[in-house]
Design a protein around this motif. Structure first.
Motif, mmCIF file in Angstrom:
data_model
loop_
_atom_site.group_PDB
_atom_site.id
_atom_site.type_symbol
_atom_site.label_atom_id
_atom_site.label_comp_id
_atom_site.label_asym_id
_atom_site.label_seq_id
_atom_site.Cartn_x
_atom_site.Cartn_y
_atom_site.Cartn_z
ATOM 1 N N HIS A 1 23.700 72.237 37.190
ATOM 2 C CA HIS A 1 24.816 72.408 38.121
ATOM 3 C C HIS A 1 26.143 72.489 37.376
ATOM 4 O O HIS A 1 27.038 73.251 37.772
ATOM 5 C CB HIS A 1 24.832 71.237 39.116
ATOM 6 N N LEU A 2 26.271 71.725 36.293
ATOM 7 C CA LEU A 2 27.518 71.730 35.536
ATOM 8 C C LEU A 2 27.723 73.023 34.770
ATOM 9 O O LEU A 2 28.857 73.451 34.553
ATOM 10 C CB LEU A 2 27.555 70.547 34.558
ATOM 11 N N THR A 3 26.624 73.639 34.350
ATOM 12 C CA THR A 3 26.736 74.889 33.593
ATOM 13 C C THR A 3 26.718 76.120 34.486
ATOM 14 O O THR A 3 27.009 77.217 34.022
ATOM 15 C CB THR A 3 25.573 75.011 32.590
ATOM 16 N N GLY A 4 26.360 75.941 35.747
ATOM 17 C CA GLY A 4 26.263 77.071 36.658
ATOM 18 C C GLY A 4 24.907 77.731 36.661
ATOM 19 O O GLY A 4 24.669 78.684 37.412
ATOM 20 N N LYS A 5 23.970 77.223 35.847
ATOM 21 C CA LYS A 5 22.631 77.824 35.803
ATOM 22 C C LYS A 5 21.817 77.490 37.049
ATOM 23 O O LYS A 5 20.903 78.224 37.417
ATOM 24 C CB LYS A 5 21.886 77.348 34.547
ATOM 25 N N ALA A 6 22.131 76.361 37.684
ATOM 26 C CA ALA A 6 21.437 75.982 38.921
ATOM 27 C C ALA A 6 22.347 76.340 40.093
ATOM 28 O O ALA A 6 23.453 75.828 40.214
ATOM 29 C CB ALA A 6 21.129 74.483 38.924
ATOM 30 N N SER A 7 21.883 77.256 40.939
ATOM 31 C CA SER A 7 22.702 77.667 42.076
ATOM 32 C C SER A 7 22.778 76.542 43.103
ATOM 33 O O SER A 7 21.897 75.685 43.189
ATOM 34 C CB SER A 7 22.110 78.919 42.730
ATOM 35 N N ARG A 8 23.824 76.569 43.880
ATOM 36 C CA ARG A 8 24.010 75.528 44.896
ATOM 37 C C ARG A 8 22.871 75.559 45.915
ATOM 38 O O ARG A 8 22.374 74.515 46.344
ATOM 39 C CB ARG A 8 25.354 75.717 45.586
ATOM 40 N N ASP A 9 22.457 76.752 46.317
ATOM 41 C CA ASP A 9 21.386 76.862 47.311
ATOM 42 C C ASP A 9 20.069 76.287 46.806
ATOM 43 O O ASP A 9 19.232 75.857 47.604
ATOM 44 C CB ASP A 9 21.175 78.332 47.701
ATOM 45 N N ALA A 10 19.892 76.266 45.484
ATOM 46 C CA ALA A 10 18.647 75.732 44.924
ATOM 47 C C ALA A 10 18.616 74.205 44.945
ATOM 48 O O ALA A 10 17.567 73.608 44.678
ATOM 49 C CB ALA A 10 18.469 76.234 43.490
ATOM 50 N N LEU A 11 19.743 73.572 45.264
ATOM 51 C CA LEU A 11 19.793 72.118 45.265
ATOM 52 C C LEU A 11 19.151 71.499 46.503
ATOM 53 O O LEU A 11 18.657 70.375 46.458
ATOM 54 C CB LEU A 11 21.247 71.632 45.178
ATOM 55 N N TRP A 12 19.160 72.214 47.628
ATOM 56 C CA TRP A 12 18.724 71.606 48.885
ATOM 57 C C TRP A 12 17.232 71.308 48.863
ATOM 58 O O TRP A 12 16.424 72.159 48.483
ATOM 59 C CB TRP A 12 19.049 72.509 50.072
ATOM 60 N N LEU A 13 16.881 70.086 49.274
ATOM 61 C CA LEU A 13 15.458 69.731 49.353
ATOM 62 C C LEU A 13 14.764 70.502 50.463
ATOM 63 O O LEU A 13 13.589 70.874 50.339
ATOM 64 C CB LEU A 13 15.315 68.226 49.589
ATOM 65 N N ARG A 14 15.470 70.729 51.544
ATOM 66 C CA ARG A 14 14.967 71.511 52.674
ATOM 67 C C ARG A 14 16.128 72.282 53.290
ATOM 68 O O ARG A 14 17.245 71.768 53.353
ATOM 69 C CB ARG A 14 14.366 70.604 53.758
#
Length: 415
Positions: A51-64
């Motif tokens: 998340h800090l580097t931007g490699k993980a998109s925000r939408d990919a964070l949601w568990l559901r």
């Protein structure tokens, strides 16, 4: 199961798992998931890395996704705080004045980061990282910072510091103990990580205590230590552990001891009230049965699944093998079992190649395995610890030792 109501306080990993697993178990009653944050339940591990580097998109964070809660008929209450717990009348009071009655209540209230009680701890630019909002602030400030100081050499501190180095920042970790990750790692693996991080450009100062945080015009400027040194900083991240959120349980008179005390079925001292995840202090068979509180995604998920089965009529003692992981720079650290209290370590592999596993024993009994960049070893260690196969230090020292074979019970062991 069709007419009862389960209220879950806390919408993190454990709380979301409870709700999900209850439906998987066939529970058709009412489920209310109450979360203090404005967000839907999300993954926390990426917050200190991708998340800090931007490699993980925000939408990919949601568990559901939001639609899933609707499809599963789970009442998701975000931005909602519980102000009072009445175990006698089986109801919880919300900040908006609403009262929720329950048949069973689950406390999945998690933990919160400890604060530094030092001069300058409230300066602008002194941050901690546990929630998504906190991670967003760290990310925004990290983009502008040139010098980062991390107070505390634990999981989160090292992950953020390593990420800062990869982003081209000058980063320093200040740790009061004489080794990093001292509460969870053997000296061998900790020493390897220290060398590896320093080789990648991260400065780590051990046996160093912070005396104050200095600022200019209300903004952080440096970290001062008790031995007279000063580390300039545009951003300070504090990672000195966490305290369980037990205020509701305390108000209700529920037994506490470094968390909310639960039994092997995750029951608290109050009838029809359970606790799971970072806030729960549970008996652990991998720690000789003594109660302990574990802060990990694995523990939150496993306890959530186990409790859902209990509430659905399939009670069994919780006995999942503890395991943990941490991605620091390009190093994958994985731990199976609980290695604290070990008296002997046997290493297989080569630390120079950054691929090895450290087997930690106490009185010839395997407590756990720490693996660096050897995920197959980690998976085998989890199988091994969950089974009945015993393993001695002599077994591991053999040239032909193979943990995969040992985990299936097919490897010979010493007489």
């Amino acid at each position: 199961m069709g007419s009862s109501t389960v209220v879950v306080i806390g919408a993190g990993q454990a709380g979301c798992q409870i709700a999900s697993s209850l439906r998987e178990e066939g529970f058709t009653g009412r489920i209310v998931l109450v979360g203090a944050e404005a967000h839907l339940p999300y993954q926390r591990p990426p917050l200190s890395k991708g998340h800090l580097t931007g490699k993980a998109s925000r939408d990919a964070l949601w568990l559901r996704p939001a639609s899933w809660f609707e499809e599963q008929s789970i009442e998701m209450r975000t931005s909602t705080r519980v102000t009072h717990l009445d175990t006698g009348d089986r109801r919880v009071l919300l900040q908006n004045g609403e009262a929720l009655t329950y048949d069973d209540l689950v406390l999945a209230t998690g933990a919160r980061n400890r604060r530094l009680r030092l001069e300058g701890a409230d300066l602008e630019g002194v941050l901690s990282l546990r929630t998504l909002d906190e991670a967003d602030e760290v990310k925004a400030r990290l983009e502008q910072a040139a010098r980062v100081v991390v107070v505390g050499g634990g999981f989160i501190g090292l992950e953020v510091a390593a990420t800062a180095v990869r982003l081209g920042k000058h980063a320093t970790v200040v740790e009061v103990a004489d080794q990093i990750m001292g509460r969870v790692l053997s000296g061998h693996t900790a020493a390897f990580l220290l060398r590896a991080h320093r080789a990648r450009g991260l400065e780590i100062e051990l046996t160093t205590m912070v005396s104050r945080i200095a600022g200019v015009a209300g903004r952080v400027a440096a970290v001062d230590t008790t031995d007279g040194r000063r580390f300039p900083a545009d951003l300070v991240l504090v990672g000195v552990g966490a305290n369980p959120n037990v205020e509701l349980a305390e108000q209700a008179g529920i037994e506490l001891d470094d968390g909310i005390v639960v039994d092997e079925l995750l029951r608290t001292s109050a009838p029809h009230v359970y606790a799971v995840g970072d806030c729960a202090c549970a008996p652990n068979p991998f720690a000789g049965g003594r109660r302990m509180r574990l802060e990990s995604v694995q523990n939150a998920t496993a306890q959530g699944r186990r409790l859902a089965a209990t509430l659905a009529g399939r009670p069994e003692p919780f006995s999942s093998v503890p395991w943990f992981w941490s991605d620091q720079a390009d190093i994958k650290l994985q731990i199976a079992g609980l290695t604290t209290g070990h008296t002997e370590v046997v290493v297989k592999g080569d630390a120079n190649s950054e691929r090895f596993s450290a087997y930690c024993f106490s009185q010839k009994r395997l407590l756990g395995v720490e693996s660096v960049n050897r995920p197959a070893d980690h998976m085998a260690a989890r199988r091994l610890l969950s089974g009945s196969t015993s393993l001695s230090p002599q077994d591991v020292r053999r040239d032909n030792f193979d943990i995969k074979r040992a985990s299936t019970g097919s490897a010979p062991v010493a007489p």
